[in-house]
Design a protein around this motif. Structure first.
Motif, mmCIF file in Angstrom:
data_model
loop_
_atom_site.group_PDB
_atom_site.id
_atom_site.type_symbol
_atom_site.label_atom_id
_atom_site.label_comp_id
_atom_site.label_asym_id
_atom_site.label_seq_id
_atom_site.Cartn_x
_atom_site.Cartn_y
_atom_site.Cartn_z
ATOM 1 N N PHE A 131 16.296 -62.857 4.310
ATOM 2 C CA PHE A 131 14.998 -63.185 3.740
ATOM 3 C C PHE A 131 14.008 -63.698 4.775
ATOM 4 O O PHE A 131 13.152 -64.521 4.474
ATOM 5 N N HIS A 132 14.111 -63.222 6.001
ATOM 6 C CA HIS A 132 13.185 -63.617 7.058
ATOM 7 C C HIS A 132 11.867 -62.888 6.878
ATOM 8 O O HIS A 132 11.838 -61.726 6.487
ATOM 9 N N GLY A 133 10.786 -63.578 7.217
ATOM 10 C CA GLY A 133 9.480 -62.932 7.166
ATOM 11 C C GLY A 133 8.362 -63.934 7.031
ATOM 12 O O GLY A 133 8.542 -65.022 6.483
ATOM 13 N N TRP A 134 7.235 -63.561 7.551
ATOM 14 C CA TRP A 134 6.051 -64.416 7.517
ATOM 15 C C TRP A 134 5.485 -64.528 6.104
ATOM 16 O O TRP A 134 5.011 -65.568 5.697
ATOM 17 N N TYR A 135 5.573 -63.429 5.354
ATOM 18 C CA TYR A 135 4.946 -63.379 4.036
ATOM 19 C C TYR A 135 5.905 -63.825 2.944
ATOM 20 O O TYR A 135 7.097 -63.517 2.985
ATOM 21 N N PRO A 136 5.386 -64.565 1.955
ATOM 22 C CA PRO A 136 6.241 -65.072 0.871
ATOM 23 C C PRO A 136 7.039 -63.974 0.166
ATOM 24 O O PRO A 136 8.180 -64.202 -0.234
ATOM 25 N N GLU A 137 6.451 -62.780 0.039
ATOM 26 C CA GLU A 137 7.147 -61.676 -0.631
ATOM 27 C C GLU A 137 8.445 -61.322 0.102
ATOM 28 O O GLU A 137 9.459 -61.010 -0.527
ATOM 29 N N GLU A 138 8.402 -61.344 1.442
ATOM 30 C CA GLU A 138 9.596 -61.020 2.231
ATOM 31 C C GLU A 138 10.704 -62.044 1.991
ATOM 32 O O GLU A 138 11.886 -61.699 1.986
ATOM 33 N N GLN A 139 10.298 -63.295 1.814
ATOM 34 C CA GLN A 139 11.288 -64.350 1.612
ATOM 35 C C GLN A 139 11.827 -64.362 0.185
ATOM 36 O O GLN A 139 12.842 -64.993 -0.079
ATOM 37 N N LYS A 140 11.170 -63.645 -0.736
ATOM 38 C CA LYS A 140 11.650 -63.558 -2.112
ATOM 39 C C LYS A 140 12.575 -62.357 -2.311
ATOM 40 O O LYS A 140 13.617 -62.477 -2.942
ATOM 41 N N THR A 141 12.177 -61.214 -1.782
ATOM 42 C CA THR A 141 12.932 -59.982 -2.052
ATOM 43 C C THR A 141 13.964 -59.671 -0.971
ATOM 44 O O THR A 141 14.951 -59.004 -1.245
ATOM 45 N N GLY A 142 13.716 -60.120 0.240
ATOM 46 C CA GLY A 142 14.621 -59.822 1.346
ATOM 47 C C GLY A 142 14.467 -58.398 1.843
ATOM 48 O O GLY A 142 13.739 -57.588 1.244
ATOM 49 N N ILE A 143 15.136 -58.119 2.935
ATOM 50 C CA ILE A 143 15.059 -56.806 3.580
ATOM 51 C C ILE A 143 16.315 -56.653 4.440
ATOM 52 O O ILE A 143 16.984 -57.637 4.747
ATOM 53 N N TYR A 144 16.610 -55.430 4.831
ATOM 54 C CA TYR A 144 17.775 -55.202 5.690
ATOM 55 C C TYR A 144 17.393 -55.337 7.156
ATOM 56 O O TYR A 144 16.315 -54.907 7.576
ATOM 57 N N PHE A 145 18.297 -55.940 7.897
ATOM 58 C CA PHE A 145 18.156 -56.123 9.335
ATOM 59 C C PHE A 145 19.399 -55.579 10.021
ATOM 60 O O PHE A 145 20.491 -55.610 9.445
ATOM 61 N N MET A 146 19.230 -55.130 11.254
ATOM 62 C CA MET A 146 20.362 -54.735 12.101
ATOM 63 C C MET A 146 20.321 -55.635 13.328
ATOM 64 O O MET A 146 19.267 -55.782 13.968
ATOM 65 N N VAL A 147 21.451 -56.231 13.662
ATOM 66 C CA VAL A 147 21.520 -57.185 14.765
ATOM 67 C C VAL A 147 22.458 -56.650 15.843
ATOM 68 O O VAL A 147 23.542 -56.138 15.535
ATOM 69 N N ASP A 148 22.029 -56.767 17.096
ATOM 70 C CA ASP A 148 22.846 -56.420 18.255
ATOM 71 C C ASP A 148 23.016 -57.652 19.128
ATOM 72 O O ASP A 148 22.059 -58.400 19.336
ATOM 73 N N VAL A 149 24.228 -57.849 19.631
ATOM 74 C CA VAL A 149 24.510 -58.927 20.581
ATOM 75 C C VAL A 149 25.364 -58.336 21.692
ATOM 76 O O VAL A 149 26.303 -57.592 21.431
ATOM 77 N N GLU A 150 25.017 -58.682 22.931
ATOM 78 C CA GLU A 150 25.804 -58.223 24.079
ATOM 79 C C GLU A 150 25.861 -59.337 25.114
ATOM 80 O O GLU A 150 24.835 -59.939 25.432
#
Length: 127
Positions: free
Chosen positions: A21-40
């Motif tokens: 639920f990361h995001g600047w806009y309140p809508e993003e924090q309510k509905t959420g979105i998919y993220f892909m994370v890479d670590v090396e």
């Protein structure tokens, strides 16, 4: 003349998919979105390939990613920094570390595959 070999090992996780639920806009924090994370990460290999204490455990990396992705932030810059800081704290022997987060299909006009934020670290003696 020494014949000792020094190997640089890489341990990575790629495309760790998280709904968050990361995001600047309140809508993003309510509905959420998919993220892909890479670590090396890279470090000097100890030579003992059968000892989990002599490497970076990618299960620990995964736990760090999942915990930080569940901690809602307005900016992805904050999330990548927190992930990187925890990796360095757990594994102070790393030479380099890089974390990137892709926000899949960010909610803005046009067809955008993903937005991307990445942060890299190099140990002070390596700079």
């Amino acid at each position: 003349m020494s014949t000792a070999k020094s190997y640089i090992q890489t341990v990575a996780l790629k495309d760790v998919k998280c709904h968050a639920f990361h995001g600047w806009y309140p809508e993003e924090q309510k509905t959420g979105i998919y993220f892909m994370v890479d670590v090396e990460v890279t470090f000097v290999h100890s030579g003992d390939t059968e000892n989990l204490n002599h490497t970076v455990n990618y299960e620990v990396l995964n736990t760090i990613i999942l915990e930080e992705m569940s901690n809602t932030q307005k900016m992805l810059e904050t999330v990548v920094r927190r992930i990187l800081d925890r990796i360095i704290a757990n594994y102070p022997f790393v030479l380099t570390a890089r974390t990137g987060i892709r926000k899949m299909n960010p909610p803005m006009p046009g067809e955008i595959g993903h937005s991307f934020v990445q942060l890299s670290y190099t140990a002070p003696e390596q700079v």
